[in-house]
Design an enzyme around this catalytic site. Structure first.
Site, PDB file in Angstrom:
ATOM      1  N   HIS A   1     -30.674   7.000  19.883  1.00 37.58           N
ATOM      2  CA  HIS A   1     -31.092   8.212  19.171  1.00 37.58           C
ATOM      3  C   HIS A   1     -32.575   8.374  19.477  1.00 37.58           C
ATOM      4  CE1 HIS A   1     -31.815  11.255  16.205  1.00 37.58           C
ATOM      5  NE2 HIS A   1     -32.563  10.460  15.452  1.00 37.58           N
TER       6      HIS A   1
ATOM      7  N   THR B   1     -33.369   5.122   8.813  1.00 38.38           N
ATOM      8  CA  THR B   1     -34.780   5.069   9.202  1.00 38.38           C
ATOM      9  C   THR B   1     -34.923   4.901  10.714  1.00 38.38           C
ATOM     10  OG1 THR B   1     -35.249   3.995   7.080  1.00 38.38           O
ATOM     11  CG2 THR B   1     -36.970   3.889   8.753  1.00 38.38           C
TER      12      THR B   1
ATOM     13  N   ASP C   1     -36.690   3.378  -5.068  1.00 44.46           N
ATOM     14  CA  ASP C   1     -37.900   3.490  -4.255  1.00 44.46           C
ATOM     15  C   ASP C   1     -38.982   2.602  -4.854  1.00 44.46           C
ATOM     16  OD1 ASP C   1     -38.985   5.722  -2.046  1.00 44.46           O
ATOM     17  OD2 ASP C   1     -40.581   4.887  -3.295  1.00 44.46           O
TER      18      ASP C   1
ATOM     19  N   VAL D   1     -33.676   4.234  14.624  1.00 48.87           N
ATOM     20  CA  VAL D   1     -32.468   3.838  13.906  1.00 48.87           C
ATOM     21  C   VAL D   1     -31.650   2.776  14.634  1.00 48.87           C
ATOM     22  CG1 VAL D   1     -31.023   5.708  14.829  1.00 48.87           C
ATOM     23  CG2 VAL D   1     -30.527   4.735  12.576  1.00 48.87           C
ATOM     24  N   ASP D   2     -31.582   2.822  15.948  1.00 49.00           N
ATOM     25  CA  ASP D   2     -30.748   1.853  16.667  1.00 49.00           C
ATOM     26  C   ASP D   2     -31.304   0.440  16.543  1.00 49.00           C
ATOM     27  OD1 ASP D   2     -28.923   3.867  17.969  1.00 49.00           O
ATOM     28  OD2 ASP D   2     -30.853   4.532  18.750  1.00 49.00           O
TER      29      ASP D   2
END
EC number: 1.1.1.27
Length: 305
Positions: free
Chosen positions: A172, A116, A32, A119-120
């Site tokens: 989604h 994340t 991160d 998403v697509d």
């Protein structure tokens, strides 16, 4: 096998915890931009390991992703109450433009799993940025939506959701498509099963189930600010399919040339990544809805491509 997780927020940390509890892999590395947060999450999860399965959980930087079989990207900004997944796009696209080239430069053999939102579209962007072989990039897609769909159908019918075969396909998000025409229990269509078992079923129940699935994330975000337990379990399941060559049929997201964008359909997930498109039987109405869903995604993708 090593799994790398980029993003130490709710989704990344919960995915790591789910993997630790399920024994999904032998090593987890959390990366991160906030190093202190990554270290804290890794330490906290590591302290749970003695109560589950032996594995290593640690923080690291991008160089520590070398040798990972699976790299999950969950970095990004959170969805705000009332904000659609598509509205997140521009804020998260720039983050991916920075992350993806670094990942590929360090470990080009890993399967990249995008978590994340949206998403697509971010899966489409990741495929463009990564330039990896087909099947080596996927998004979590509608895997969680499909699980919610099956759970609600199972609850209504009084059947274990594991024995409900039904899929949510497409985006989604708000334009997702419920493949009712092929949904079945023990090979029986839902109406046929209900008739045989004398279970009440009608269009109102069907519409309510679809509405509850579609709005589930919004209700959760409104109540506690973010969704993470469900998607954490999904990412653990996808990772296991990749690491253990499960050849699982999952509604992950990936690019489909026919539609010109990544979207979810049932796919075979094995040790090599996406090992083929299974597809799903749809009627004319569902097919038209899938094409509309693809159109929504293409329009959003064109804004950043």
């Amino acid at each position: 096998m090593k799994v790398g997780i980029i993003g130490a927020g709710f989704v990344g940390a919960t995915a790591a915890f789910a993997m630790a509890m399920r024994g999904s892999c032998s090593e987890i590395v959390i990366v991160d931009a906030d190093n202190a947060k990554a270290k804290a999450q890794a330490s906290d999860i590591e302290h749970a390991v003695p109560f589950s399965f032996a594995m290593t959980v640690r923080d690291g930087d991008f160089q520590d992703l070398k040798g990972a079989k699976v790299i999950i990207i969950s970095a990004g900004v959170n969805q705000k109450p009332g904000e659609t997944r598509l509205q997140l796009l521009e804020r998260n696209a720039n983050i991916f433009r920075d992350i993806v080239p670094k990942v590929v430069a360090i470990e080009s053999n890993a399967v990249i799993v995008v978590a994340t939102n949206p998403v697509d579209i971010l899966t489409s962007l990741t495929e463009q940025l990564a330039g990896l072989p087909e099947g080596q990039v996927m998004g979590s897609g509608t895997t969680l939506d499909t699980a919610r769909f099956r759970a609600l159908i199972g609850n209504e019918l009084g059947v274990d959701p594991q024995h409900v075969h039904a899929y949510v396909i497409g985006e989604h998000g708000d334009s997702e498509v419920f493949a009712w025409s092929s949904a079945n229990v023990a090979g029986l269509s839902i109406p046929s099963f209900c008739k045989a078992r004398q279970v009440r079923w009608n269009e109102e129940i069907q519409s309510q189930i679809a509405d509850n699935v579609r709005k589930a994330a919004y209700h959760i975000i409104e109540g506690k600010g973010a969704t993470y337990y469900g998607i954490g379990a999904v990412l653990a399941r996808i990772s296991e399919a990749l690491i253990r060559n499960h050849r699982a049929v999952l509604t992950v997201s990936a690019n489909i040339p026919e539609f010109g964008v990544a979207l979810s359909l049932p796919r075979l997930v094995s040790g090599k990544g996406i090992d083929g498109l299974i597809g799903v039987q749809t009627n004319d109405e569902e097919r038209a809805a899938l094409e509309r869903s693809a159109s929504v995604l293409r329009e959003a993708l064109s804004a950043i491509s």
